[in-house]
Scaffold this active site. Structure first.
Site, PDB file in Angstrom:
ATOM      1  CD  GLU A  96      -2.905   1.340   0.588  1.00 38.42           C
ATOM      2  OE1 GLU A  96      -2.409   1.781  -1.287  1.00 38.42           O
ATOM      3  OE2 GLU A  96      -4.442   1.441   0.193  1.00 38.42           O
ATOM      4  CG  ASP A 100      -5.662   9.284   6.117  1.00 39.96           C
ATOM      5  OD1 ASP A 100      -5.403   9.429   6.970  1.00 39.96           O
ATOM      6  OD2 ASP A 100      -4.814  10.110   4.820  1.00 39.96           O
ATOM      7  CG  PHE A 149      -4.267  17.073   0.321  1.00 44.14           C
ATOM      8  CD1 PHE A 149      -5.308  16.432   1.412  1.00 44.14           C
ATOM      9  CD2 PHE A 149      -3.659  16.030  -1.270  1.00 44.14           C
ATOM     10  CE1 PHE A 149      -5.987  15.009   0.633  1.00 44.14           C
ATOM     11  CE2 PHE A 149      -4.682  15.684  -1.411  1.00 44.14           C
ATOM     12  CZ  PHE A 149      -5.975  15.051  -1.155  1.00 44.14           C
ATOM     13  NE  ARG A 162      -3.865   8.266  -9.616  1.00 41.73           N
ATOM     14  CZ  ARG A 162      -4.805   7.903  -7.773  1.00 41.73           C
ATOM     15  NH1 ARG A 162      -3.984   7.787  -6.550  1.00 41.73           N
ATOM     16  NH2 ARG A 162      -6.264   7.935  -8.192  1.00 41.73           N
TER      17      ARG A 162
HETATM   18  C1  PRP Z   1      -5.920   5.959  -0.430  1.00 40.92           C
HETATM   19  C2  PRP Z   1      -4.916   5.566   0.024  1.00 40.92           C
HETATM   20  C3  PRP Z   1      -4.660   4.141   0.533  1.00 40.92           C
HETATM   21  C4  PRP Z   1      -6.198   5.132   1.249  1.00 40.92           C
HETATM   22  C5  PRP Z   1      -5.333   4.985   3.031  1.00 40.92           C
HETATM   23  O1  PRP Z   1      -6.589   5.879  -1.490  1.00 40.92           O
HETATM   24  O2  PRP Z   1      -3.816   5.041  -2.024  1.00 40.92           O
HETATM   25  O3  PRP Z   1      -5.725   3.287  -0.382  1.00 40.92           O
HETATM   26  O4  PRP Z   1      -6.531   6.449   0.353  1.00 40.92           O
HETATM   27  O5  PRP Z   1      -6.356   5.672   3.499  1.00 40.92           O
HETATM   28  P1  PRP Z   1      -7.683   5.295   4.516  1.00 40.92           P
HETATM   29  O6  PRP Z   1      -6.112   4.603   5.405  1.00 40.92           O
HETATM   30  O7  PRP Z   1      -7.576   6.524   5.014  1.00 40.92           O
HETATM   31  O8  PRP Z   1      -7.801   4.396   3.785  1.00 40.92           O
HETATM   32  P2  PRP Z   1      -7.747   6.717  -2.267  1.00 40.92           P
HETATM   33  O9  PRP Z   1      -9.308   5.606  -1.453  1.00 40.92           O
HETATM   34  O10 PRP Z   1      -7.290   7.779  -2.509  1.00 40.92           O
HETATM   35  O11 PRP Z   1      -7.847   6.231  -4.175  1.00 40.92           O
HETATM   36  P3  PRP Z   1      -6.444   5.524  -5.193  1.00 40.92           P
HETATM   37  O12 PRP Z   1      -5.391   4.708  -4.833  1.00 40.92           O
HETATM   38  O13 PRP Z   1      -7.211   5.242  -5.666  1.00 40.92           O
HETATM   39  O14 PRP Z   1      -5.949   6.791  -4.550  1.00 40.92           O
END
Ligand code: PRP
Length: 174
Positions: A96, A100, A149, A162
């Protein structure tokens, strides 16, 4: 318009991935591990990590989305694309980009556990512990990042940034 400002350089990222890869190579040699990336953000980290590990691995991806307009408001995650490789009795490493709230990782660990892998571990490049809502086990961590952010190295803001090779924060410009 917000401008990206570098907080972790591509060289620092590359060095950290080399360290992680050295440890992973020791832990997973002879185990033919299955690395599962969580789309979309993990695609850059995954591609650098498997090449740095330089041992036989297989890869697959899952895609998750949160219900509602934001994870903060609903706290629920759903599966958009499941893993395609059978994982029973496999050594699985979830890869991952950032953790967050922890909700994404909690969901995928619970989901994959149902299929009885031989082992299930978690590798994250960027950890933002100040935002955690649920505790999750993290076995391999790259960097701890501040509660700002962040974009770049696979991470986006509205699907932008990205492609940036460094990890950046968005700064307001006059
Ligand atoms: C982001 C990141 C993780 C997730 C982490 O993905 O890539 O997968 O958020 O956040 P959390 O710990 O609060 O769950 P996002 O949902 O933005 O999708 P993406 O990977 O397609 O950008």
């Amino acid at each position: 318009m917000d401008q990206p400002k570098v907080i972790i350089t591509r060289e620092e990222i590359s060095n950290k991935i080399a360290e992680l890869a050295t440890q992973l190579r020791k832990d997973y040699r002879e185990k033919n591990p299955l690395l599962i990336g969580i789309l979309k953000g993990s695609f850059v980290f995954m591609s650098d990590l498997v090449r740095a590990m330089n041992i036989p691995v297989e890869i697959d991806f899952v895609r998750l989305a949160s219900y509602g307009t934001s994870k903060d408001s609903s706290g629920k995650v759903k599966l958009i694309k499941d893993v395609e490789t059978p994982i029973k009795d496999r050594h699985v490493l979830v890869v991952e980009d950032i953790i967050d709230s922890g909700l994404t990782v909690r969901f995928i660990l619970d989901h994959l556990s149902l299929h009885k892998p031989a082992s299930l571990k978690f590798c994250v490049l960027f950890d933002k512990p100040s935002r955690r809502k649920v505790e999750v086990p993290i076995d391999y961590v790259g960097f701890t990042v501040p509660n700002a952010f962040v974009v770049g190295y696979g991470l986006d803001w509205n699907e932008k940034f990205r492609y940036l090779p460094d990890l950046c924060i968005l700064e307001e410009q006059d």
